[in-house]
Structures are given as structure tokens and as C-alpha cells.
Design an enzyme around this catalytic site. Structure first.
Site, PDB file in Angstrom:
ATOM      1  N   GLU A 226       0.788  -1.140   0.025  1.00  0.00           N
ATOM      2  CA  GLU A 226      -0.017  -0.022  -0.158  1.00  0.00           C
ATOM      3  C   GLU A 226       0.907   1.338  -0.166  1.00  0.00           C
ATOM      4  OE1 GLU A 226      -3.151  -0.001   3.005  1.00  0.00           O
ATOM      5  OE2 GLU A 226      -3.403   2.159   2.604  1.00  0.00           O
ATOM      6  N   ARG A 304      -7.275   2.980  13.341  1.00  0.00           N
ATOM      7  CA  ARG A 304      -8.265   1.778  13.347  1.00  0.00           C
ATOM      8  C   ARG A 304      -8.145   0.707  14.557  1.00  0.00           C
ATOM      9  NH1 ARG A 304     -11.459  -0.859   9.408  1.00  0.00           N
ATOM     10  NH2 ARG A 304     -11.188   0.735   7.655  1.00  0.00           N
ATOM     11  N   GLU A 707     -10.756  -8.275   4.272  1.00  0.00           N
ATOM     12  CA  GLU A 707      -9.753  -8.277   5.627  1.00  0.00           C
ATOM     13  C   GLU A 707     -10.806  -8.898   6.782  1.00  0.00           C
ATOM     14  OE1 GLU A 707      -9.316  -3.845   5.055  1.00  0.00           O
ATOM     15  OE2 GLU A 707      -7.415  -4.415   6.213  1.00  0.00           O
TER      16      GLU A 707
HETATM   17  N1  MTE Z   1      -5.996 -11.637  -0.951  1.00  0.00           N
HETATM   18  C1  MTE Z   1      -5.050 -11.943  -1.653  1.00  0.00           C
HETATM   19  N2  MTE Z   1      -5.236 -13.099  -2.546  1.00  0.00           N
HETATM   20  N3  MTE Z   1      -4.004 -11.372  -1.874  1.00  0.00           N
HETATM   21  C2  MTE Z   1      -3.664 -10.004  -1.162  1.00  0.00           C
HETATM   22  O1  MTE Z   1      -2.977  -9.535  -1.445  1.00  0.00           O
HETATM   23  N4  MTE Z   1      -4.845  -8.419   0.376  1.00  0.00           N
HETATM   24  C3  MTE Z   1      -5.995  -8.224   1.207  1.00  0.00           C
HETATM   25  C4  MTE Z   1      -7.064  -8.991   1.039  1.00  0.00           C
HETATM   26  N5  MTE Z   1      -7.121  -9.924   0.216  1.00  0.00           N
HETATM   27  C5  MTE Z   1      -4.919  -9.754  -0.492  1.00  0.00           C
HETATM   28  C6  MTE Z   1      -6.011 -10.324  -0.398  1.00  0.00           C
HETATM   29  C7  MTE Z   1      -5.941  -6.826   1.834  1.00  0.00           C
HETATM   30  S1  MTE Z   1      -4.794  -6.407   2.939  1.00  0.00           S
HETATM   31  C8  MTE Z   1      -6.958  -6.223   1.570  1.00  0.00           C
HETATM   32  S2  MTE Z   1      -7.156  -4.355   1.958  1.00  0.00           S
HETATM   33  C9  MTE Z   1      -7.890  -6.535   0.463  1.00  0.00           C
HETATM   34  O2  MTE Z   1      -7.725  -7.640  -0.204  1.00  0.00           O
HETATM   35  C10 MTE Z   1      -7.654  -5.504  -0.919  1.00  0.00           C
HETATM   36  O3  MTE Z   1      -8.622  -5.810  -1.913  1.00  0.00           O
HETATM   37  P1  MTE Z   1     -10.198  -5.509  -1.904  1.00  0.00           P
HETATM   38  O4  MTE Z   1     -10.483  -3.927  -1.346  1.00  0.00           O
HETATM   39  O5  MTE Z   1     -10.478  -5.710  -3.430  1.00  0.00           O
HETATM   40  O6  MTE Z   1     -10.989  -6.445  -1.187  1.00  0.00           O
HETATM   41  N1  HPA Z   2      -7.283   0.903   5.656  1.00  0.00           N
HETATM   42  C1  HPA Z   2      -6.419   0.779   4.679  1.00  0.00           C
HETATM   43  N2  HPA Z   2      -5.683   1.779   4.490  1.00  0.00           N
HETATM   44  C2  HPA Z   2      -5.845   3.208   4.687  1.00  0.00           C
HETATM   45  C3  HPA Z   2      -6.912   3.210   5.638  1.00  0.00           C
HETATM   46  C4  HPA Z   2      -7.601   2.129   6.110  1.00  0.00           C
HETATM   47  O1  HPA Z   2      -8.643   2.390   6.767  1.00  0.00           O
HETATM   48  N3  HPA Z   2      -6.916   4.689   5.916  1.00  0.00           N
HETATM   49  C5  HPA Z   2      -5.948   5.288   5.115  1.00  0.00           C
HETATM   50  N4  HPA Z   2      -5.115   4.116   4.440  1.00  0.00           N
HETATM   51 MO1  MOS Z   3      -5.150  -3.704   3.100  1.00  0.00          MO
HETATM   52  S1  MOS Z   3      -4.117  -3.901   4.960  1.00  0.00           S
HETATM   53  O1  MOS Z   3      -5.963  -2.356   3.475  1.00  0.00           O
HETATM   54  O2  MOS Z   3      -4.251  -3.332   1.842  1.00  0.00           O
END
Ligand code: MTE
Ligand code: HPA
Ligand code: MOS
Length: 751
Positions: A226, A304, A707
Site C-alpha cells: 500500500e 483503526r 480483511e
Molecule cells: N487476497 C489475496 N489473495 N492477496 C492479497 O494481497 N490483500 C488483502 C485482501 N485479500 C490480499 C487479499 C488486503 S490487506 C486487502 S485490504 C484486500 O484484499 C484488498 O482488496 P479488496 O479491497 O479488493 O478486497
Molecule cells: N485501511 C487501509 N488503508 C488505509 C486506511 C484504512 O482504513 N486509511 C488510510 N489508509
Molecule cells: Mo489492506 S491492509 O487495507 O491493504
């Protein structure tokens, strides 16, 4: 039904940064980093490295044409160290050569003299010296000070949670290429293309339009990309810009583990007060977040932790204080859950200890304190469509918690060295970036004259299946087959000002933008069809399965014909839409507001078997009732739920980061850092999709899934403690995660 990327992955055909065919003459970078955790750079000599075979250039802070600053929230992080280093692995220079081996060899010839300074690793020590990243943060509800007197039980304690290495399959990396006119194009393994674009522009002293960032997909990220993909992209961009040659920088696994951020370790204090019936009347928590040597995303992660400090429970009097503590470790960063798991672990620890004192099962306390409709969180938001109780009750009923618990007791009475443990783990997770402004995304949709469709959004595919979900959303909105649709790479020249794909909001934000953009096209096509059919009211035109309907009756016109007719009439077949989550606000002074569009709820029942002779254990089952809203892609949602659970189990059980007293990471390889393998996967995982839970705030009434399920892993901790107490009922275990077999043995046989 499969994730459409799976065939490419299995055949090895999917393209990651290191698989892109590099342009002729591409050079390779290697990062030289600090071998010590804190010190002054007294002298540094690059001459030997510069003369080393194959070396084309060497770059330090002195070579940066713009600003040597990559800090996002706080401006406290240099791309390259200047006169001091603040953690083992702090980047000092980039060596660029014709091959990886040459660059690596050359880096060993850099001669630096450091003056070592005092190393701080413990966040409590940092806090005592007022070494804080930002001023302390505090969330309050009711009046805790007045509440303690009314409590029949008051329990205080300490809880520790360890960090976690992301261990994405694809390490950090990027490939930068000079463009005509002095710009650069960067292919990066990042969750945040715009963050890379903005920061590279800043480093190079260029306007953002001179930097193009393209992301095909990531081989996993989990929050680790990120913010922390940016540095490597900037280094490659700097070298490409200066040398006017493409430069690739891909970290090797051990360097990636050593020099990139991980989940924040926390050390926390709690005090919980309950009535004799088990109602929680007051809760106080103090969180010491180990932020490492720079802010990175720590302030947002700290928030958070506070947002989730009461998990799924209503507590009328709360005071939660959080310190982001500056230490001499790698800057810690986002990791699935983003500080939420650390906050949730502490309230669950407090409930566990209270139950132990009161002589009841923790689930009795959990049950009577669950959130109800309209209850207020410590940050002022009230619950709506609250499913906390539904999930908890359904899980207990569906998975026969009562009889399972009796079964565990019976088993334990019949076995001396093998013990079973059971725990319930409710979860409540807020959906939205807690930084309100980040809750925006956009989509660009083209329909070509053959009826094929091309979609660009702000979303980055990292294995979570966002592309498959967006494809389905577009197919449903356009009433066409998914096979007509292609989801493009994420590119800053096609979609601007993207928020990172994070906070589980990828599908929500980009999905709504795709729906809006597709609906613009649908309306244009309705008008074209109305013209063709002599229908005066275009709203009477509808589409189903690639066919045009007039007043609900099928016509002879199909989707590709209609598209072609629109083109011949010179109607635009491109649409763009921007979506921002409505009604979010948060007052960061009062710490009150409505930061979340909605919450995801769920409840797990976890069972473990513990070998009390050896300290080793197995997770027998994790059985969950989870609130997916109305899932429109069950396979992906299931995969996310299962992956989250296993990753949560890893964090809580076996993944242990160990630094020596000098701040050097000892567990910097897969041989010493134990991620969950197939044996750590629960023997049984059951995920029941909560029924009748439409969500007006998610696309197609779904809920975010990325998550929240990680937190079910926390249940394994308390199931293990439950088993340990069956072996040794006098045990008052320290609450310290990860609960490795070693820690269990030391605890079981403590004198
Ligand atoms: N799933 C896989 N296979 N690989 C990843 O890197 N990242 C996780 C989750 N699931 C991840 C994953 C995290 S930290 C987040 S925030 C969300 O996927 C981000 O994707 P989304 O917002 O499309 O759910
Ligand atoms: N989640 C993930 N990334 C972020 C957030 C959050 O709530 N706020 C700012 N960056
Ligand atoms: Mo997920 S820790 O918000 O990339």
C-alpha cells in the site's frame, strides 16, 4: 467457477514485474542498506563499488533532483539516508549494473564508517522518552472513571501481539523506463499507483503528468504494497531518469524480509469492569504501537486500532488511548486488518481474563455484551442492520456449540496429555478508509465496435479477485456475457488520482464506479435502440442476455448490432464515472463521526487439539457464520474468507519475528520464520453465508470481504489457552501472541 486468473497462474503464464520482457539494455539495481539499527554515517566511500565490473551508476541522496522525501502522512522519511541511519536495512544507495550479480557484488565494496547510537526496540521505552510519531490519540465514550465503582469485577492486565511478515509470493519490485520528453514510465508491484506516481514525481522534481505508472497484477500484497512499494519504484525511476536507460529493481526474498515493513507489534494494557451478571460496564485500554523508524501509515493504523477496540461489543464507558512509538526497527506498515486485529485481540484478552476470574466460559460474557441495533461505538457512529447477535446465535446453533463444548470437556477428562480447547470469536469490522477522503474511485469503460468491452479502474488485482468481481458487475449492468469483457491493467494515464486498493474497499468503490459508467452507456444504447425501433420512450427499452427488449418484448437486435449502430450514428461508446462513498465524516479533534459506510459481522467457533507433552497443536475446525451481504461471487468470497482465516492463524500461532538486542532481524528467511503450511490449515473450515443480509452500501448489495475474516484467527489463541488450562487448571498464562509451541511448553511447565 474459477477465478479467471487461475489458469495463467498455474501454467506460469501470468505476468508479474520480473516477468515483463525488459527492453534491450535494461540495467539492474541493488539496494545498499544500513547494517546497523541506529547511527551516524561518519564516512562513506563509493569508489570501489563504482569501479566494480559492470557498474553503470551509483545513486545516493545527493543524486536526487527533486526532494529526498517519501513520507505520505508525515514528512519524516527519506528515500536514501543522509547523515544518519535509523534501522537495520535503512536504504543508503542504489547500485546499478548490467547484471544482478554485478550490482550485488559492487554493493559489498561500499565502505562506510558508522558511529553507533542507542537502539530502542521497545515501544514502551520510546513512549517513556516521548519518542512519538504523532501526539497520542484518545477515543472516549461515557465516563470510565465513574464506572469502576459500579463494577463487581475489575480486572487489569497486559497483552502483546507480534508483528507479521507479509510474505507475498512476488517480492517488491519495479521496472522504470525513460520516456521521450524527460518523463518516466514505471511498471510497479504496488497497491497504490498514484502514490508511486506522486512520490516519483516529487523525487525527480517533475510534474505528475511526466510519470506514468502501470500495474498489471500483484503476486500478493496484503497491505505490504500500500505504501511500501513506493521506495523501490522511486529508486528505479531515479536511476532510469539519470542514466536514460530502463532499470529494474526487484528485491530478493531475504532483503525483502529484512528491509520492508510488516504488521505493527503492539504492547497494550487493559482494565475491564463487569457486573456480576457479566455485563461489561467499563473498559480502558492503552495501546503502544511499535511504529518503527518512520511514520509510513502508522497514524491511520493507530486510528483503526481505536475504531476496533471494542470489537463486537457495546460498552457504555470506554477510554482508549494509543501511542505511535518511534523505534529503531523497519517502519511498520499496513497488513490485512490495518491495526484492527491488534485492538480486537486486547478486548478478547480482557474478556478471557474476566471469564477466568468469574469462573464462567468467555462465550457467556461475549454473548450478553454483543452489539444491538442503534448501539453507539466509542467514536460516535451507531450500528444499523447490526448482525452481531444473528451471526453469534446462528454459529452457536448451527455448529452445536453447547454439545461441542461438552464433547471437549469429556475428551479432556479422558485424556491426560492430549487436550482439546474451544472458543467463540465474534468479529465486527468497519468498512471504509478511515481517512475519509480516500473513499473515492473511478472507472473508464470502452465498448468497441465488435461488442467487446474494455474496463480500466483504480483497482489493483493482487489475488483477491477484484477483477473477476468487476467483470461480473459490468456483465450484469450491461446484460452481456462476461466473456466480452476485459479488465485492463491499472494505469495512472487512464485512471487518475487513485486511492490504493486497500481497506477492503476495492470492489465497493470501483464496483460502484463501473456501475455508474456502464449505466451511462446503457442509457445511450437505449436511445439508439429506441430510434431503431421507433419507440418514443427510450426508458421502455431494456437489455437481457445480450438482447434488446422493447416494453419487455424481445426484438431482433442483439448487443453487437446495437453497438455498431451506435457507432454509425457517431454516439460515444466510452464512459467515465467517479464514485465517492456518501455521508462519511469524521471530526479528528473530537474523534466522533461516521467513518464507516457499514460494518461486516461474523462469528466463528474454533476447536484445537494440543499435545501437552510436546507443545504442538492442530486446529481441528474453524466454523463460521459470516455476513457477506448478498454475495454475487461466492467462490471468490469463500477463497477470501479461508485465506484470511489461515493468515490470521499464522499471525496468532507460528509467525514470530525475533530481533537481537542490536535490532537485527534474526528470522529473515523461511527457514526461521514459520508461515502457515498445509498442516496449519484447520482440518475443517466451514463458512456459512449469513442469509437475508442485503447491503445498500455495497455493489449488488454485497459486502466487502478482504480483511474481516483474518480476525477469526484470534479465536485459535483462546481455544489454545482453553486447552492449556485443561492440562493445568492453575495456569494464569501471559497473554502474548504468537502462541508458539515453545511458548506453550514454557507456560505449561512453569514452576
Ligand atoms: N487476497 C489475496 N489473495 N492477496 C492479497 O494481497 N490483500 C488483502 C485482501 N485479500 C490480499 C487479499 C488486503 S490487506 C486487502 S485490504 C484486500 O484484499 C484488498 O482488496 P479488496 O479491497 O479488493 O478486497
Ligand atoms: N485501511 C487501509 N488503508 C488505509 C486506511 C484504512 O482504513 N486509511 C488510510 N489508509
Ligand atoms: Mo489492506 S491492509 O487495507 O491493504
Amino acid at each position: 467457477m474459477k477465478n479467471y486468473d487461475s489458469i495463467g497462474h498455474v501454467r506460469g503464464e501470468s505476468i508479474f514485474v520480473d516477468d515483463v520482457t525488459p527492453p534491450l539494455g535494461t540495467l539492474i539495481g541493488y539496494v545498499y542498506y544500513s547494517p546497523i539499527a541506529h547511527g551516524k554515517i561518519l564516512k562513506i566511500n563509493f569508489a570501489g563499488a563504482e569501479r566494480s565490473p559492470g557498474v553503470a551508476g551509483l545513486f545516493s541522496f545527493k543524486d536526487i533532483p527533486g526532494e529526498n522525501q517519501i513520507g505520505g502522512i508525515v514528512q519524516d522519511e527519506n528515500l536514501f539516508a543522509e547523515d544518519s541511519v535509523h534501522f537495520c536495512g535503512h536504504p543508503v544507495a542504489l547500485v546499478v549494473a548490467d547484471t544482478y550479480q554485478h550490482a550485488h557484488e559492487a554493493s559489498k565494496k561500499i565502505k562506510a564508517v558508522y558511529e553507533k547510537l542507542h537502539v530502542i526496540l521497545d515501544p514502551r521505552e520510546a513512549a517513556s522518552k516521548n519518542l512519538l510519531i504523532i501526539p497520542p490519540r484518545k477515543f472516549e465514550l461515557g465516563n470510565v472513571d465513574q464506572a469502576w465503582d459500579k463494577c463487581d469485577y475489575v480486572i487489569e492486565g497486559k497483552a502483546e501481539t507480534g508483528g507479521q511478515e507479509h510474505m507475498y509470493l512476488e517480492t517488491q519490485g519495479s521496472l522504470a523506463m525513460p520516456l521521450e520528453g524527460g518523463g518516466v514510465k514505471i511498471i510497479s508491484s504496488t497497491q497504490g499507483p498514484t502514490a508511486v506516481q506522486r512520490t516519483a514525481a516529487r523525487i525527480l522534481g517533475l510534474p505528475m503528468h511526466q510519470v506514468e505508472v502501470d500495474v498489471q497484477r500483484l503476486g500478493g500484497a496484503f497491505g505490504g504494497k500500500e505504501d511500501q512499494a513506493t521506495a523501490w519504484a522511486c529508486m528505479a525511476a531515479l536511476a532510469a531518469y539519470k542514466l536514460k536507460t530502463p532499470v529494474k529493481l526487484v528485491l530478493n526474498r531475504q532483503d525483502d524480509i529484512r528491509i520492508t515493513g510488516k504488521r505493527h507489534p503492539y504492547s497494550s494494557d487493559y482494565k475491564i469492569g463487569l457486573s456480576k451478571e457479566g455485563r461489561i460496564l467499563a473498559y480502558e485500554a492503552v495501546f503502544y504501537q511499535n511504529a518503527g523508524a518512520a511514520a509510513d501509515l502508522s497514524p491511520a493504523i493507530l486510528d483503526r486500532t481505536l475504531f476496533h477496540c471494542t470489537n463486537s461489543y457495546f460498552i457504555p464507558n470506554v477510554r482508549a488511548t494509543a501511542y505511535s512509538c518511534k523505534t529503531n526497527l523497519v517502519p511498520f506498515t499496513a497488513f490485512r486488518g490495518f491495526g484492527g486485529p491488534q485492538g480486537i485481540f486486547v478486548i478478547e484478552s480482557a474478556i478471557y481474563k474476566a471469564a477466568q476470574r468469574m469462573g464462567v466460559d468467555p462465550s457467556e460474557i461475549q454473548r450478553i455484551n454483543l452489539l444491538n441495533e442503534g448501539d453507539e461505538f466509542p467514536f460516535g457512529q451507531k450500528t444499523f442492520n447490526c448482525n452481531a447477535k444473528r451471526c453469534f446465535d446462528e454459529a452457536e446453533k448451527k455448529f452445536s456449540f453447547g454439545s461441542e463444548r461438552r464433547g471437549v470437556e469429556e475428551f479432556n477428562s479422558e485424556n491426560r496429555l492430549l487436550k482439546k480447547g474451544i472458543a467463540v470469536m465474534p468479529v465486527c469490522f468497519g468498512i471504509s478508509f478511515t481517512t475519509t477522503l480516500l473513499n473515492q474511485a473511478s472507472a473508464l469503460v470502452h465498448i468497441y465496435t465488435d461488442g467487446s468491452v474494455n474496463i480500466s479502474t483504480a483497482a489493483v488485482e493482487m489475488g483477491q479477485g477484484v477483477n473477476a468481481k468487476l467483470k461480473r458487475i459490468a456483465a450484469i449492468t450491461l446484460s452481456i456475457s462476461e466473456s466480452r469483457i476485459k479488465i485492463e491493467s491499472t494505469n495512472t494515464s487512464r485512471v487518475s488520482n487513485t486511492s490504493a486498493t486497500a481497506a477492503s474497499k476495492g470492489t465497493d468503490l470501483n464496483g460502484f464506479a463501473v456501475i455508474d459508467a456502464c449505466n451511462i452507456l446503457v442509457e445511450r444504447l437505449q436511445k439508439v435502440a429506441a430510434g431503431e425501433l421507433g419507440e418514443a420512450d427510450y426508458t421502455k427499452i431494456s437489455f437481457r442476455n445480450e438482447k434488446v427488449f422493447d416494453e419487455g418484448k424481445p426484438t431482433a437486435i442483439g448487443f453487437p448490432d446495437l453497438v455498431n449502430k451506435a457507432y454509425l450514428k457517431r454516439i460515444s461508446l466510452t464512459a467515465q464515472a467517479h464514485h465517492a462513498t456518501p455521508d462519511l465524516y469524521f471530526d479528528t479533534k473530537a474523534n466522533k463521526g461516521k467513518p464507516f459506510a457499514y460494518h461486516v459481522y461474523g462469528s466463528a467457533i474454533v476447536q484445537v487439539s494440543l499435545d501437552c507433552l510436546r507443545g504442538v497443536y492442530e486446529v481441528d475446525s474453524v466454523k463460521v457464520v459470516h455476513d457477506f451481504g448478498e454475495s454475487f461471487h461466492e467462490v471468490i468470497d469463500l477463497g477470501q474468507a479461508e485465506g484470511g482465516i489461515v493468515q490470521g492463524i499464522g499471525w496468532i500461532t507460528s509467525e514470530e519475528l525475533i530481533w537481537n538486542s542490536e535490532g537485527r532481524l534474526l528470522t529473515d528467511a523461511l527457514s526461521t520464520y514459520k508461515i502457515p503450511d498445509i498442516h496449519a490449515v484447520p482440518k475443517e473450515i466451514k463458512i456459512h453465508f449469513l442469509e437475508n443480509s442485503p447491503n445498500d452500501f455495497g455493489p449488488l448489495r454485497s459486502k466487502a470481504v478482504g480483511e474481516p475474516t483474518l480476525m477469526y484467527g484470534i479465536g485459535v489463541y483462546f481455544a489454545l489457552v482453553n486447552a492449556m488450562r485443561a492440562f493445568r487448571p492453575d495456569l494464569e498464562p501471559d497473554i502474548s501472541s504468537p502462541l508458539t509451541p515453545e511458548k506453550i511448553l514454557l507456560s505449561l511447565y512453569k514452576l
